[in-house]
Design a protein around this motif. Structure first.
Motif: not given
Length: 543
Positions: A448-454
């Protein structure tokens, strides 16, 4: 000529790293170029142990790796990032597990139901026990997650949970907001399942469900394990596993060549030529989402000026770094994520840095008013010299070589650079004791892209050591968290990348491959690109 210059600098950096034995400190080897054994280099050994053989009639599998891959401070899933290492060890497991395509598959949870946008029901697999003998029930999982969230502030950002209910083997999770990536989030090793009601042993940590159980552990040095006789997924094919940290790359390679270990996990790319053409070993690699990156501390004046950050970015020869340091087992990056991911391309983005250009970097600084007014070789502006402190890992030779390369390049255009290395970076990163941090992170290990974003880009994240804040990125991050349509999610993630690249608080240098090399006596081993899984019940030894 500039390409040749950088390649020469990198070659010199590699030689310097080899001579100095770059990995000094906890868990590192004291062996030099004399080719000492793993035991002599401080890796530790077990009496009677022979790699690929037997100890007291039992088959013991032995593996070695650097601190970055094997280095745990504890065997408590909830502590810091140690859940990641415990998953690699084969001690802890999750409700779901990623396949080779980063798609979550049922594991300790055998099925699930998405009741509505906020409510998810998980059926916990029957017959699974913790290593202390207690059954894995929905209530046990609930208590585990509650303890993890109390102990580790990353829990709330990894998977925001509003409430949980347990009844028999059914765990109901209500999320704070619609969460389209909850199955990916449950694959994060921080969400590993352990017995929160059991005793937390000062040395051996918490009781988990994996195929192996720790019997001895020395932080950042070694773990010894025996097979879990009651493992729900099938009896392990070896009786025990010993994992050693060997930070001296030459000693690590020689340990496999001498038969002291059976496998090198995450082989440094510099070791590829050592084993190329060796018929007694097998070398496998898979493209991962792991990358070398630079994070600029936006609370420090030296790098607050974007002209300085742009200049540093233009002094990185990504192509030479990937080819020379990684022996071609990496891809240069001018974006954020690997281009193999649907949100990893940079098409249509207005990029300030598109290649290696030290002359352009010098011009950026001159246009921004930096001059060497006292002729000491260091640029200054308004009476302040332009100097930066770089921080990186003491055990990661690729990061050290990148730091050495940058030091030479930046000093060549008038930026003073000092380099500091430490075994564990958490404290200096949290305290902001750096201008530029050279890091090595998995970008999308849960798929998930959210991993790094978060973790890096959200201004409220505990892992945002750069103190990066962009209101648009924060808004897009919140939108990404609640968007279920995959195409729309990919577009949002791409927009976030565009904002991050425009702000240039980070430089992403190269995406690397995960390389493992192992004795041909080893059976049942596979490389998983997520890096979460190394030791499984399928690993065996012939003979």
């Amino acid at each position: 000529m500039m390409k040749k210059k950088t390649a020469a600098l990198l070659g010199a950096a590699m030689l310097l790293a080899a001579i100095s034995g770059c990995g000094n400190g906890a868990g590192s080897s004291a062996a030099g170029s004399g080719g000492s054994s793993a035991a002599e280099s401080g890796a530790g050994s077990v009496a009677g142990e022979t790699a690929g053989g037997e100890t007291d009639g039992k088959k013991i599998f032995t593996a070695g790796a650097t601190t970055g891959f094997f280095g745990a401070e504890s065997l408590d899933v909830a502590y810091n990032w140690d859940g990641w290492i415990m998953s690699i060890y084969g001690i802890s497991e999750n409700l779901f597990r990623l396949d080779e395509n980063y798609v979550p598959q049922p594991w300790l949870a055998e099925s699930y139901e998405n009741v509505d946008d906020l409510t998810w029901k998980f059926q916990i697999r029957e017959g699974v026990t913790f290593s202390d003998g207690n059954p894995v029930t929905a209530e046990a999982v609930k208590k585990c997650f509650e303890r993890t969230y109390e102990q580790n502030e990353r829990g709330a950002s990894t998977l925001p949970i509003k409430s949980m209910e347990a009844e028999g083997q059914t765990l109901t999770i209500v999320t704070e907001a619609p969460n389209p990536t909850i199955l990916n989030d449950l694959c994060d090793p921080l969400m590993g399942v352990y017995d929160a009601d059991g005793e937390v042993d000062p040395e051996l940590g918490v009781s988990c469900t994996g195929p192996f159980i720790a019997t001895a552990f020395t932080a950042m040095t070694e773990v010894e394990m025996v097979k879990n006789e009651n493992y729900w997924g099938g009896e392990p094919k070896v009786d025990g596993v010993n994992l050693k940290i060997i930070d001296d790359e030459e000693a690590l390679n020689m340990a496999l060549q001498n038969g002291e270990i059976d496998l090198i996990a995450q082989l440094p790319a510099s070791g590829v030529p050592v084993f190329a053409g060796n018929d007694s070993v097998t070398m496998e690699s898979k493209t991962s989402t792991r990358a070398n990156l630079l994070a600029y501390n936006m609370e420090h004046a030296a790098v607050q000026d974007q002209a300085v950050r742009d200049a540093i970015g233009k002094c990185i020869d990504r192509d030479a770094f990937a080819e020379v340091v990684y022996n071609g087992y990496a891809t240069p990056s001018y974006g954020v994520y690997p281009e193999s991911l649907p949100y990893g391309k940079t098409d249509g983005m207005d990029l300030t840095v598109t290649g290696y250009d030290p002359e352009g970097a010098a011009k950026f600084l001159a246009d921004a008013g930096y001059q060497d007014t006292d002729n000491d070789g260091i640029l200054d502006r308004d009476g302040t010299e332009l100097e930066v402190k770089m921080l990186t890992y003491s055990y990661n030779n690729q990061c050290i070589q990148l730091a050495d390369m940058l030091q030479a390049e930046l000093q060549g255009i008038g930026i003073g650079v000092s380099i500091e290395t430490q075994d564990v970076l958490d404290e200096p990163l949290e305290k902001g004791e750096f201008d530029v941090a050279i890091l090595n992170y998995a970008m999308a290990p849960t798929g998930s892209a959210q991993y790094l974003v978060s973790m890096l880009f959200d201004s409220s994240s505990s892992g945002n050591y750069a103190h990066y804040k962009n209101d648009t990125v924060d808004e897009l991050s919140e939108k990404l968290k609640t968007t279920f349509d995959e195409n729309e999610r990919n577009k949002i993630a791409t927009d976030i990348c565009g904002q991050v690249l425009a702000d240039r608080v980070y430089d992403f240098v190269a995406h690397q491959q995960l390389i493992c090399v192992y004795s041909n006596k080893v059976t049942g081993f596979t490389v998983n690109p997520s890096e979460y899984y190394l030791i499984t019940n399928e690993i065996g030894l012939e003979g």
